[in-house]
Design an enzyme around this catalytic site. Structure first.
Site, short mmCIF file in Angstrom:
data_model
loop_
_atom_site.label_atom_id
_atom_site.label_comp_id
_atom_site.label_asym_id
_atom_site.label_seq_id
_atom_site.Cartn_x
_atom_site.Cartn_y
_atom_site.Cartn_z
CB SER A 1 52.68 127.16 45.33
OG SER A 1 52.63 126.43 44.12
CE LYS A 2 53.49 119.26 47.70
NZ LYS A 2 52.72 118.06 47.68
NE ARG A 3 50.62 125.29 40.69
CZ ARG A 3 49.72 124.77 41.51
NH1 ARG A 3 49.59 123.47 41.60
NH2 ARG A 3 48.97 125.54 42.26
NE ARG A 4 57.84 130.81 45.42
CZ ARG A 4 58.07 131.59 46.48
NH1 ARG A 4 57.09 131.93 47.27
NH2 ARG A 4 59.28 132.01 46.74
#
Ligand code: GLU
Ligand code: ZN
Length: 321
Positions: free
Chosen positions: A252-255
């Site tokens: 996930s790019k949010r990590r």
């Protein structure tokens, strides 16, 4: 390198094509390192292309961040980088050509109107377009005038499967007409679509080999239709399996912990990142690998099938002890 399945004359040219919509992460590091190493292993060129046509989603400050991250990995590129937003003329010309040849047509439908007619279908969430405006307008100006709305442009897609040969996956086929239908090449707000711009730029940059994540596999079929309509050569496709975490979930790019800029500021060793890339490519090179070592050892055709794993242990190994 084994003999390519499709003969393309001349030296290898690959490209790194980040979209400055978010920070680059370890998934990008892997596909960029493999694309770069493939070109260098074959004495080829590497083009850097900033895909920033989506003005709502792109952030200018991320362009510098992309370049810094790529340079930090030790990957270089040849010549000036191409920034798509600097010159729209080539995309405009391609659209005009497609309209003139009858391959593309004006569409005044809103997203809401299309959504009301069809369920989301394609794996990238694109609405299938039912063809409402095919044959409806004589040209763009007339479409705008009569509808009182801005007009986009769509490629007319004939029914039936589109065969795609991927160097890693073999012979595939995508039913573009069924999956997305006549797809946008220019949006109603005037922005040129990714599918169009990538085809125009791959052609003018002389790209012979597209090495990228397999989330874009179904896009290859749309790109081939555009290449055919524009009389352009189709490059060889190498779609890399995605990187997953230890649970098998797509990264996930949010990590934050996988963002290259964060790894860099935490003192990570880029050679350890390339060591992981090499391991994920089935190469036994040790924990730290230079770009040149990766290029010397890489055989893209022998890439292990299935997703590339990234574990917390891998990430810890990038960071100083
Ligand atoms: N700019 C696209 C992305 O970041 C990649 C496009 C491509 O490699 O064709 O997803
Ligand atoms: Zn329409």
């Amino acid at each position: 390198m084994a003999a390519p399945t499709s003969e393309i004359p001349g030296p290898v040219v690959t490209r790194l094509a980040p979209s400055p919509t978010g920070l680059l992460h370890l998934g990008h590091a892997r596909s960029f390192a493999l694309a770069w190493a493939f070109a260098r292993a074959n004495g080829g060129r590497v083009v850097l292309r900033i895909e920033d046509l989506d003005r709502e989603r792109c952030k200018p400050e991320l362009v510098d961040a992309c370049e810094r991250d790529i340079a930090w990995l030790g990957l270089d590129w040849d010549g000036e980088k191409r920034v798509q937003s600097r010159d729209f003329a080539p995309y405009e010309r391609a659209c005009e050509e497609l309209v003139a040849s009858g391959c593309a047509y004006a569409c005044t439908c809103t997203r809401a109107e299309i959504a009301a007619l069809s369920a989301p279908h394609a794996d990238d969430g694109e609405q299938r377009y039912p063809g409402t405006c095919r044959g409806r307008w004589t040209n763009e100006a007339q479409a705008r005038e009569v509808s009182g709305r801005p007009a986009g442009l769509r490629l007319a897609v004939e029914p039936g499967p589109v065969p795609v040969t991927d160097e890693l996956r073999g012979a595939l086929a995508f039913d573009v007409a069924e999956d997305v239908g006549d797809f946008l090449i220019r949006r109603r707000d005037g922005a040129f679509a990714y599918q169009l711009a990538v085809v125009v730029d791959d052609a003018r940059d002389g790209v012979t080999d597209v090495v990228r994540g397999d989330d874009l596999l179904s896009s290859a079929a749309r790109q081939q239709l555009l290449q055919r309509a524009l009389g352009l050569r189709t490059p060889r496709w190498w779609h890399l399996s995605l990187v997953t975490d230890e649970h098998g979930e797509r990264l996930s790019k949010r990590r934050g912990d996988i963002a290259l800029s964060q790894l860099r500021t935490r003192g990570a060793d880029p050679r350890a990142v390339l060591g992981w890339v090499a391991r994920s490519a089935g190469l036994a090179l040790g924990p730290r690998v230079t770009p040149a070592e990766l290029a010397r050892a890489l055989d893209l055709r022998n890439l292990p099938a299935g997703p590339a794993r990234l574990t917390p242990g891998d990430i810890a190994g990038f960071l100083p002890a």
